[in-house]
Design an enzyme around this catalytic site. Structure first.
Site, PDB file in Angstrom:
ATOM      1  N   SER A  35       1.173  -9.785  -0.654  1.00  0.00           N
ATOM      2  CA  SER A  35       0.865  -8.354  -0.559  1.00  0.00           C
ATOM      3  C   SER A  35       1.116  -7.738   0.809  1.00  0.00           C
ATOM      4  CB  SER A  35      -0.590  -8.105  -0.969  1.00  0.00           C
ATOM      5  OG  SER A  35      -1.471  -8.862  -0.158  1.00  0.00           O
ATOM      6  N   LYS A  44       0.799  -1.225   0.000  1.00  0.00           N
ATOM      7  CA  LYS A  44       0.000   0.000   0.000  1.00  0.00           C
ATOM      8  C   LYS A  44       0.837   1.282   0.000  1.00  0.00           C
ATOM      9  CE  LYS A  44      -4.376  -1.470   0.370  1.00  0.00           C
ATOM     10  NZ  LYS A  44      -5.475  -1.011  -0.500  1.00  0.00           N
TER      11      LYS A  44
END
Length: 324
Positions: free
Chosen positions: A301, A52
């Protein structure tokens, strides 16, 4: 029709985030099948433990004068929150983060340690409260996925994958709000159209899979998506911007069970020596359950796993007991 995010946008984002965001390596998985070699891209190695940071920095850095004057507001179950708080601390910005009350304590603590102001809300208010705060106090919104600058930033993962493995056959990418999947699919298909880009979701939060299957954006209720242990993949629907890219470029979306998710967390820790939260392990779970041949890349991720969950995953032999 001009698409909201192009390869040029993603390349510009790569230049913008260079020197701030870690360029994560591709790690070979030694226990992969001979006909299905696997490389893992561990975005868990970012300073904020997840991909992110790419989108957050790309967005805020382009609007820095406004961000300094007004402060920023974001909403997230953890990883985007931590990324925005990290960027705000680095750049000297006031940050307000709206987080659902189901967020794991370790993720709340990580955001608070970076000096951000936290607003805890029920899941039903997660997507509306930040915009109310922006209207009330003038904060600059930094969306978690439904924004071209965010999608472009996340797409830099795809650029790096093909730079390191130009002949990749399959790229597995997690899907929640769709920012990462949209960016990666856009980059990969622009550079190597023959590479399959496959999204992965938990069965219990498979709104995106339904959307792609029915060729329309489908929104689930929070009571449905919040059943999964993968707290980073509980978004109730794809964003408008990601959906446009995903509907063009993503080849398919597959789903995995809760038991497969937790087994993937365990095997990543024990076999690959990589710590992953369930949301980050979803692609590895899909690889383990899949049958496609060729060179695979699984995007890990994020690694912000609740230590209590990780301990249970590593010690309990009954996967269902861990889920409960």
């Amino acid at each position: 029709m001009t698409e909201p995010v192009s390869l040029a946008d993603i390349r510009a984002a790569a230049d913008r985030i260079s020197g701030v965001v870690v360029r994560t390596p591709l790690v070979p998985y030694a226990m992969a099948d001979a006909e299905r070699p696997l490389w893992i891209k561990p975005e868990s190695l970012q300073p904020t433990s997840a991909f992110k940071l790419r989108g957050a920095y790309n967005k805020i850095s382009q609007l820095l004068p406004q961000a300094r004057e007004r402060g920023v507001v974001a909403h997230s179950s953890g990883n985007h929150a931590r990324a925005v708080a990290w960027v705000a601390q680095r750049l000297g910005l006031h940050a307000v983060i709206v987080m659902p009350d189901t967020t794991p304590p370790n993720k709340v603590a990580a955001v608070r340690s970076l000096g951000a102001e936290i607003v805890i809300v029920p899941p039903s208010e997660r997507d509306t409260r930040p915009f109310e705060l922006a209207d009330q106090y003038g904060y600059l919104p930094v969306p978690p996925f439904d924004d071209p600058a965010i999608v472009a930033g996340q797409g830099t993962v795809g650029l790096e994958i093909l730079a390191d493995l130009p002949d990749a056959d399959v790229v597995l990418v997690p899907v929640s709000g769709g920012g990462l999947a949209a960016g990666v699919a856009t980059a990969v298909k622009a550079l190597r159209p023959r590479t399959l880009v496959v999204g992965v979701e938990p069965e219990l939060a498979s709104d995106a899979a339904q959307s792609l299957r029915e060729r329309r954006r489908v929104v689930w209720e929070p009571e449905q998506t919040y059943r999964t242990v993968a707290d980073g993949l509980r978004t109730t629907g794809l964003g408008v911007v990601p959906w446009e890219q995903i509907s063009r470029y993503l080849d398919e979306i597959v789903t995995v069970t809760e038991e497969q998710l937790l087994d993937a967390v365990r095997r990543l820790a024990l076999d690959a020596r990589l710590v992953a939260e369930p949301s980050g392990a979803v692609t590895f779970a899909a690889y383990l359950a899949g049958a496609t041949t060729g060179k695979h890349v699984a995007i890990l991720s994020g690694g912000s796993v609740d230590p209590r969950l990780l301990a249970r995953v590593l010690t309990e032999t009954d996967r269902e007991e861990v889920v409960l």
